[in-house]
Design an enzyme around this catalytic site. Structure first.
Site, PDB file in Angstrom:
ATOM      1  N   GLN A 203      55.969  -2.320  42.627  1.00 18.53           N
ATOM      2  CA  GLN A 203      55.712  -1.106  41.849  1.00 18.53           C
ATOM      3  C   GLN A 203      54.935  -0.113  42.716  1.00 18.53           C
ATOM      4  O   GLN A 203      53.715  -0.067  42.713  1.00 18.53           O
ATOM      5  CB  GLN A 203      54.957  -1.451  40.556  1.00 18.53           C
ATOM      6  CG  GLN A 203      54.719  -0.282  39.605  1.00 18.53           C
ATOM      7  CD  GLN A 203      55.964   0.172  38.868  1.00 18.53           C
ATOM      8  OE1 GLN A 203      57.077  -0.111  39.285  1.00 18.53           O
ATOM      9  NE2 GLN A 203      55.788   0.873  37.775  1.00 18.53           N
ATOM     10  N   HIS A 240      57.513  -4.800  39.815  1.00 19.71           N
ATOM     11  CA  HIS A 240      58.880  -4.593  40.316  1.00 19.71           C
ATOM     12  C   HIS A 240      59.206  -3.149  39.973  1.00 19.71           C
ATOM     13  O   HIS A 240      59.111  -2.759  38.801  1.00 19.71           O
ATOM     14  CB  HIS A 240      59.854  -5.566  39.637  1.00 19.71           C
ATOM     15  CG  HIS A 240      61.227  -5.560  40.237  1.00 19.71           C
ATOM     16  ND1 HIS A 240      62.223  -6.395  39.791  1.00 19.71           N
ATOM     17  CD2 HIS A 240      61.779  -4.827  41.234  1.00 19.71           C
ATOM     18  CE1 HIS A 240      63.332  -6.175  40.483  1.00 19.71           C
ATOM     19  NE2 HIS A 240      63.079  -5.214  41.362  1.00 19.71           N
ATOM     20  N   LEU A 241      59.554  -2.358  40.969  1.00 15.80           N
ATOM     21  CA  LEU A 241      59.634  -0.902  40.803  1.00 15.80           C
ATOM     22  C   LEU A 241      60.493  -0.493  39.606  1.00 15.80           C
ATOM     23  O   LEU A 241      61.661  -0.889  39.501  1.00 15.80           O
ATOM     24  CB  LEU A 241      60.196  -0.264  42.081  1.00 15.80           C
ATOM     25  CG  LEU A 241      60.315   1.254  42.064  1.00 15.80           C
ATOM     26  CD1 LEU A 241      58.982   1.935  41.784  1.00 15.80           C
ATOM     27  CD2 LEU A 241      60.909   1.755  43.370  1.00 15.80           C
ATOM     28  N   HIS A 242      59.886   0.287  38.699  1.00 15.12           N
ATOM     29  CA  HIS A 242      60.620   0.763  37.528  1.00 15.12           C
ATOM     30  C   HIS A 242      59.945   1.995  36.942  1.00 15.12           C
ATOM     31  O   HIS A 242      58.740   2.199  37.070  1.00 15.12           O
ATOM     32  CB  HIS A 242      60.708  -0.332  36.455  1.00 15.12           C
ATOM     33  CG  HIS A 242      59.376  -0.741  35.887  1.00 15.12           C
ATOM     34  ND1 HIS A 242      58.451  -1.483  36.593  1.00 15.12           N
ATOM     35  CD2 HIS A 242      58.794  -0.509  34.672  1.00 15.12           C
ATOM     36  CE1 HIS A 242      57.377  -1.702  35.844  1.00 15.12           C
ATOM     37  NE2 HIS A 242      57.549  -1.105  34.679  1.00 15.12           N
ATOM     38  N   PHE A 243      60.774   2.820  36.318  1.00 11.85           N
ATOM     39  CA  PHE A 243      60.323   3.937  35.498  1.00 11.85           C
ATOM     40  C   PHE A 243      60.720   3.623  34.062  1.00 11.85           C
ATOM     41  O   PHE A 243      61.675   2.881  33.816  1.00 11.85           O
ATOM     42  CB  PHE A 243      61.007   5.242  35.921  1.00 11.85           C
ATOM     43  CG  PHE A 243      60.676   5.686  37.325  1.00 11.85           C
ATOM     44  CD1 PHE A 243      59.714   6.652  37.558  1.00 11.85           C
ATOM     45  CD2 PHE A 243      61.338   5.133  38.422  1.00 11.85           C
ATOM     46  CE1 PHE A 243      59.410   7.065  38.848  1.00 11.85           C
ATOM     47  CE2 PHE A 243      61.039   5.533  39.716  1.00 11.85           C
ATOM     48  CZ  PHE A 243      60.069   6.505  39.928  1.00 11.85           C
TER      49      PHE A 243
END
Length: 446
Positions: A203, A240-243
């Site tokens: 993230q 964990h990369l998220h929008f």
């Protein structure tokens, strides 16, 4: 010492397990997930958007002729597919049945009573003093969601035209970006944008991923569909990369707040400061191109990350206005500096709450919701004026140096002067709370 808080983690997928259960499984999982065990031969709808070259300020900002799009992106694809998953019973509760009201008063804070979001689930420890943490594949991440929770792949078109393929193979070699449901929705159409999902990115904002989020906002083309981002230390619970994104047909209080211009960049981006709002923050708008706007914000985010400053981002007005909000609530909470009456509400002030959409878990708080109570909570989130100006100095220094791009020079002197590297280190050491000496860990039950 390490700062931690305890909180109940948000369940975003039906395949999310308690940490104790993670890592026990070996081999194929048999649940049709996005991991190597199941992804071979899998197909998902693919929406390929047209890259935008024109200014966010121009009419027709989105850069595509909507009538020529093969499918209505927001109505048919995002919201239509979201409703399809609701019909299939994939959500943990019916968010459309949650009571919502606009709180009477000057600011128009929005209150929602969402008792279903707060499960009888044990609180988990979260480290809140480290914005950048390495990806840990043994913990829950979005490759473990079921393919039925994924709505579609979202990628830039290769031929410059909008395309929709209802059944496209997943290109494992070129990790796809996907849009998936959040099974614990805050609002109608609550989804997750997960950039390059198979790359297992932690993230943290990067230029490419942030531009993808702006493209999604522009593609939706509706000011009531907004995207948000929470860093670690600012109430992101999954590294964990998220929008996040959802649809709510009300103007957020933060969007109505007055602003004062600080400076303009030579790429046409205007940077302002929020006024008369409980959380101090910056507003980015304009730009000769969507990428100009995106790069200035992502460079500011990268600066905050690298200086270990937690923050939230709201992408508003179809990607034309972006709010950057450094915050310190979790740090105060870990240090025992948040009043009990605020902790008792169990509200985690992340991007949506900071923007004025208060998701409340107790009927008592909903019934007693007021401008004053909302302001009281959000004021605890904000940096002090002195610290905010110090952080601005870091941001403008990073933008002025252009990070990777020599074009991001300041046209006008900002109200704060960029600092040297030594000054930056001194600011970070002095302006964070004096960390309590010793080896004990701060644990606050939220």
């Amino acid at each position: 010492m390490m700062l931690k808080i305890k909180r109940v983690p948000t369940v975003v997928s039906n395949y999310q397990k308690d940490e104790a259960d993670e890592g026990r499984r070996a081999g194929g999982c048999g649940r049709n997930c996005l991991n190597k065990c199941c992804i071979s031969g899998a197909k998902l709808p693919l929406y390929a958007f047209k890259k935008q070259n024109n200014s966010p300020g121009e009419k027709g900002f989105s850069g595509h002729e909507k009538q020529d799009a093969p499918v209505a992106f927001l109505d048919s694809l995002v919201l239509g597919e979201w409703e399809d998953r609701m019909q299939k019973g994939l959500f943990r509760y019916d968010v459309t049945a949650c009571e919502t009201k606009v709180i009477p008063g000057q600011f128009g804070f929005i209150a929602q009573l969402n008792e279903g979001r707060h499960l009888k689930k044990r609180p988990t420890e979260f480290r809140v003093d480290k914005v950048l943490q390495p990806f840990d594949g043994s913990k829950f991440n979005f490759t473990k969601v079921g393919q039925e929770e994924v709505l579609f792949q979202f990628e830039a078109s290769e031929d410059g035209e909008v395309q929709f393929h209802p059944n496209a193979p997943i290109d494992v070699e070129n990790s796809p970006s996907v849009v998936a449901i959040n099974v614990s929705p805050i609002e109608y159409g609550h989804v997750l944008l997960i950039p390059r999902i198979l790359e297992s990115l932690p993230q943290r904002i990067d230029r490419e991923s942030f531009l993808l989020a702006l493209h999604m906002a522009a593609e939706a083309g509706n000011p009531y569909f907004r995207l948000g981002y929470n860093s670690l230390g600012a109430f992101a619970t999954i590294n964990h990369l998220h929008f996040q994104a959802y649809y709510l047909a009300v103007t957020f209080p933060i969007e109505k707040a007055p602003t004062k211009k600080i400076t303009s960049l030579d790429g046409g981006v205007r940077i302002s400061e929020l006024l008369n709002y409980p959380v101090r923050g910056l507003v980015f708008e304009g730009g000769n191109t969507l990428e100009d706007l995106s790069n200035s914000v992502s460079d500011a985010c990268i600066c905050l990350q690298e200086n270990n400053i937690p923050y939230n981002v709201l992408i508003s007005d179809c990607g034309k206005r972006i709010f950057l909000l450094p915050q310190c609530y979790a740090e105060k909470q870990a240090l025992g500096e948040v009043r009990a009456e605020l902790l008792d509400t169990q509200v985690n002030p992340a991007v949506w709450e900071i923007s004025g959409h208060m998701v409340l878990k107790r009927k008592k708080d909903y019934d007693e919701a007021s401008d004053e109570n909302a302001w009281k909570l959000l004021a605890e989130v904000s940096l002090s004026e002195e610290r905010f100006q110090e952080v601005n100095a870091l941001i403008f220094g990073a933008i002025a140096s252009g990070v990777d791009d020599g074009n991001a020079n300041l046209l006008e002197d900002p109200d704060v002067n960029p600092r040297s590297h030594d000054e930056v280190n001194a600011i970070n050491k002095s302006s964070h709370h004096a960390m309590v000496s010793g080896t004990q860990e701060c644990l606050v039950l939220q």
